[in-house]
Design a protein around this motif. Structure first.
Motif, short mmCIF file in Angstrom:
data_model
loop_
_atom_site.label_atom_id
_atom_site.label_comp_id
_atom_site.label_asym_id
_atom_site.label_seq_id
_atom_site.Cartn_x
_atom_site.Cartn_y
_atom_site.Cartn_z
N ILE A 170 0.81 -1.21 0.00
CA ILE A 170 0.00 0.00 0.00
C ILE A 170 0.85 1.27 0.00
O ILE A 170 0.45 2.29 -0.57
CB ILE A 170 -0.95 0.00 1.21
CG1 ILE A 170 -2.01 -1.09 1.02
CG2 ILE A 170 -1.62 1.35 1.41
CD1 ILE A 170 -2.87 -0.90 -0.21
N ALA A 171 2.03 1.21 0.61
CA ALA A 171 2.86 2.42 0.71
C ALA A 171 3.13 3.08 -0.64
O ALA A 171 2.98 4.30 -0.79
CB ALA A 171 4.17 2.09 1.42
N PRO A 172 3.54 2.32 -1.68
CA PRO A 172 3.74 2.95 -2.99
C PRO A 172 2.45 3.56 -3.55
O PRO A 172 2.47 4.62 -4.16
CB PRO A 172 4.24 1.80 -3.87
CG PRO A 172 4.79 0.80 -2.92
CD PRO A 172 3.93 0.90 -1.70
N VAL A 173 1.32 2.88 -3.33
CA VAL A 173 0.04 3.41 -3.78
C VAL A 173 -0.26 4.72 -3.07
O VAL A 173 -0.74 5.69 -3.68
CB VAL A 173 -1.09 2.38 -3.52
CG1 VAL A 173 -2.44 2.95 -3.92
CG2 VAL A 173 -0.80 1.09 -4.26
N ALA B 109 -6.42 13.52 2.09
CA ALA B 109 -5.90 12.88 3.30
C ALA B 109 -6.87 11.84 3.87
O ALA B 109 -6.43 10.78 4.35
CB ALA B 109 -5.59 13.93 4.36
N ILE B 110 -8.18 12.11 3.85
CA ILE B 110 -9.11 11.18 4.50
C ILE B 110 -9.09 9.81 3.84
O ILE B 110 -8.79 8.81 4.50
CB ILE B 110 -10.54 11.77 4.53
CG1 ILE B 110 -10.57 13.00 5.42
CG2 ILE B 110 -11.54 10.72 5.01
CD1 ILE B 110 -11.93 13.67 5.50
N PRO B 111 -9.37 9.67 2.54
CA PRO B 111 -9.28 8.33 1.95
C PRO B 111 -7.87 7.79 1.93
O PRO B 111 -7.66 6.58 2.04
CB PRO B 111 -9.83 8.53 0.53
CG PRO B 111 -9.64 9.99 0.25
CD PRO B 111 -9.82 10.68 1.55
N GLY B 112 -6.87 8.68 1.79
CA GLY B 112 -5.48 8.22 1.76
C GLY B 112 -5.04 7.61 3.07
O GLY B 112 -4.44 6.53 3.10
N LEU B 113 -5.37 8.25 4.19
CA LEU B 113 -4.99 7.73 5.51
C LEU B 113 -5.82 6.50 5.87
O LEU B 113 -5.32 5.58 6.53
CB LEU B 113 -5.16 8.82 6.57
CG LEU B 113 -4.20 10.02 6.42
CD1 LEU B 113 -4.51 11.08 7.46
CD2 LEU B 113 -2.74 9.57 6.55
N LEU B 114 -7.09 6.49 5.48
CA LEU B 114 -7.91 5.31 5.74
C LEU B 114 -7.32 4.07 5.06
O LEU B 114 -7.40 2.96 5.58
CB LEU B 114 -9.34 5.53 5.24
CG LEU B 114 -10.23 6.46 6.07
CD1 LEU B 114 -11.56 6.68 5.37
CD2 LEU B 114 -10.44 5.90 7.47
N LEU B 115 -6.72 4.28 3.90
CA LEU B 115 -6.16 3.17 3.15
C LEU B 115 -5.02 2.49 3.89
O LEU B 115 -4.73 1.31 3.68
CB LEU B 115 -5.66 3.68 1.79
CG LEU B 115 -5.26 2.63 0.75
CD1 LEU B 115 -6.46 1.77 0.38
CD2 LEU B 115 -4.68 3.31 -0.48
N LEU B 116 -4.37 3.22 4.78
CA LEU B 116 -3.23 2.67 5.52
C LEU B 116 -3.65 1.74 6.66
O LEU B 116 -2.81 1.06 7.23
CB LEU B 116 -2.37 3.81 6.08
CG LEU B 116 -1.65 4.70 5.05
CD1 LEU B 116 -0.85 5.78 5.76
CD2 LEU B 116 -0.74 3.87 4.15
N ILE B 117 -4.93 1.74 7.00
CA ILE B 117 -5.40 0.82 8.05
C ILE B 117 -5.34 -0.60 7.50
O ILE B 117 -5.95 -0.88 6.47
CB ILE B 117 -6.84 1.16 8.48
CG1 ILE B 117 -6.91 2.60 8.99
CG2 ILE B 117 -7.32 0.19 9.56
CD1 ILE B 117 -8.31 3.05 9.31
N PRO B 118 -4.62 -1.50 8.12
CA PRO B 118 -4.46 -2.86 7.57
C PRO B 118 -5.79 -3.53 7.26
O PRO B 118 -6.69 -3.58 8.10
CB PRO B 118 -3.69 -3.59 8.68
CG PRO B 118 -2.96 -2.51 9.40
CD PRO B 118 -3.87 -1.33 9.38
N PHE B 119 -5.91 -4.00 6.03
CA PHE B 119 -7.01 -4.85 5.57
C PHE B 119 -8.36 -4.13 5.52
O PHE B 119 -9.01 -4.10 4.48
CB PHE B 119 -7.10 -6.13 6.41
CG PHE B 119 -5.79 -6.85 6.49
CD1 PHE B 119 -5.21 -7.41 5.37
CD2 PHE B 119 -5.10 -6.92 7.70
CE1 PHE B 119 -3.99 -8.05 5.44
CE2 PHE B 119 -3.88 -7.56 7.78
CZ PHE B 119 -3.32 -8.13 6.64
N VAL B 120 -8.83 -3.57 6.64
CA VAL B 120 -10.13 -2.89 6.61
C VAL B 120 -10.02 -1.52 5.95
O VAL B 120 -11.03 -0.87 5.69
CB VAL B 120 -10.70 -2.72 8.04
CG1 VAL B 120 -10.95 -4.07 8.67
CG2 VAL B 120 -9.77 -1.89 8.91
#
Length: 392
Positions: free
Chosen positions: A300-303, A350-361
């Protein structure tokens, strides 16, 4: 009394003027922004018939013009909008085929045969998969073309396929010819891909932006006036301006196009930065030395980084990503309609971007974030321009 609708301004002062069914009004619109222009002499302007309000007003506005066989003017779809629609449609058609392949062992699936040239004799399973995909593509393209003149991709991009004679929806025969030309060209050994690309590229040098498939079918692709649609939704900015809201389909289409371009950037990044080992880590999914959360972040980090660079830079600079350019929508400030600028662009991303960093969910949370625009005008306010209060 005729149908009330936004029509090309007969006074020539604006793009559109509102026809209330009986007379012209002082309500006008330019580039999706509604204002008032109470000019004198509105009663002297030519009135509209039922045919003109339902047909002519759908297509005649800003851009390269052409004419139907009956002499009516039409606005041609931009090449970028057509490319965007094709990307969306390709994604929708290929998903049923690629999803099972994702769960197939690499040695059991002939990825090298997907380019149209079978290097080795394909097993029956691959022929079945190819046949199913081809059937889905035919049904999808032909059914939508012959019933609506629009595939889902073209609906998102705000464009439509019509007959060059009278602007009517293509017949089944026309839809079949339009689909089969690039498809059959693709079966030509070795040169198939090049011929298919040339089939589509032909629209860039044809006077009426018609590719080989359009010429064979007797069709052209035109721009649809979203403001004239009875389903058009409007919102008022703090400054008092009225703006046309982007449809959820247009925003979803823009997102799919952006994801396609971001994947290209992501692949390019892997060629520069040594992160390809993340893929090798997948083989250790069950190993204690490679817990699932670590692998998730590696992927996910590169994304996350690509999204930050791509989304924030383009929204800040012009209020439009490549996907939004293709579907004809903008991101604006809710107070005055200006482009967001760096700070608002970062907050918006930032909102969808940071949410994406939550593992799996995180993927589910990001999807929920995106869907929020469908149930509230304030959280999901977009426009031919999508406001910065939206989550995405």
């Amino acid at each position: 009394m005729t149908t009330p609708a936004w029509q090309p301004d007969p006074a020539g002062r604006h793009q559109y003027r509102w026809w209330d069914g009986e007379r012209w009004t002082h309500h006008v619109a330019d580039d999706g922004v509604a204002t008032s222009d109470p000019v004198t002499g509105l009663d002297t302007l030519p009135t509209l018939s039922d045919t003109e309000t339902t047909e002519a007003g759908q297509f005649h506005f800003g851009g390269r013009m052409a004419e139907f066989g009956d002499g009516r003017s039409v606005t041609l779809a931009r090449p970028g909008a057509r490319l965007g629609a094709r990307i969306i449609d390709s994604f929708l058609v290929s998903t049923p085929f690629l999803a099972p392949a994702f769960f197939t062992e690499e040695e059991d699936f002939g990825w090298r045969d997907l380019g149209g040239i079978f290097v080795s004799p394909p097993p029956i399973e691959e022929w079945i998969a190819f046949g199913v995909t081809l059937f889905i593509a035919i049904v999808y393209e032909v059914a939508f073309t012959a019933t609506k003149g629009q595939t889902l991709g073209k609906m998102a991009a705000g464009i439509k396929m019509v007959s060059v004679k009278d602007g009517s929806i293509p017949t089944v025969g026309m839809a079949l010819r339009r689909w089969f030309v690039p498809s059959l060209l693709g079966f030509v050994p070795f040169a198939g891909w090049l011929l298919s690309i040339l089939c589509y590229l032909a629209l860039t040098w044809h006077r009426d932006r018609r590719g080989w498939h359009d010429l064979a079918a007797g069709t052209m692709v035109v721009k649809v006036n979203r403001a004239a649609s009875p389903k058009a939704e409007w919102a008022r900015l703090t400054s008092g301006q009225t703006v046309l809201l982007a449809t959820p389909g247009a925003r979803l289409g823009a997102r799919l196009i952006d994801l396609s371009f971001m994947m290209v950037f992501w692949i390019a990044l892997t060629l520069v930065v040594p992160i390809s080992f993340a893929f090798e880590a997948l083989y250790f999914w069950g190993s204690e030395s490679w817990p699932g959360t670590s692998i998730y972040w590696l992927l996910i980090a590169p994304v996350f980084l690509v999204g930050l660079l791509y989304e924030v830079t383009m929204i800040s600079a012009g209020g439009r990503t490549l996907g939004k350019i293709a579907t004809g929508i903008h991101v604006i400030r809710k107070d005055n309609g200006d482009r967001p600028g760096p700070i608002r662009s970062i907050r918006r991303w930032a909102i969808p971007g940071l949410l994406l960093l939550i593992p799996f969910v995180g993927l589910l949370a990001t999807l929920f974030c995106s869907l929020s625009l469908t149930w509230g005008k304030e959280l999901g306010v977009g426009t031919t321009w999508s406001a910065t209060l939206s989550w995405w």
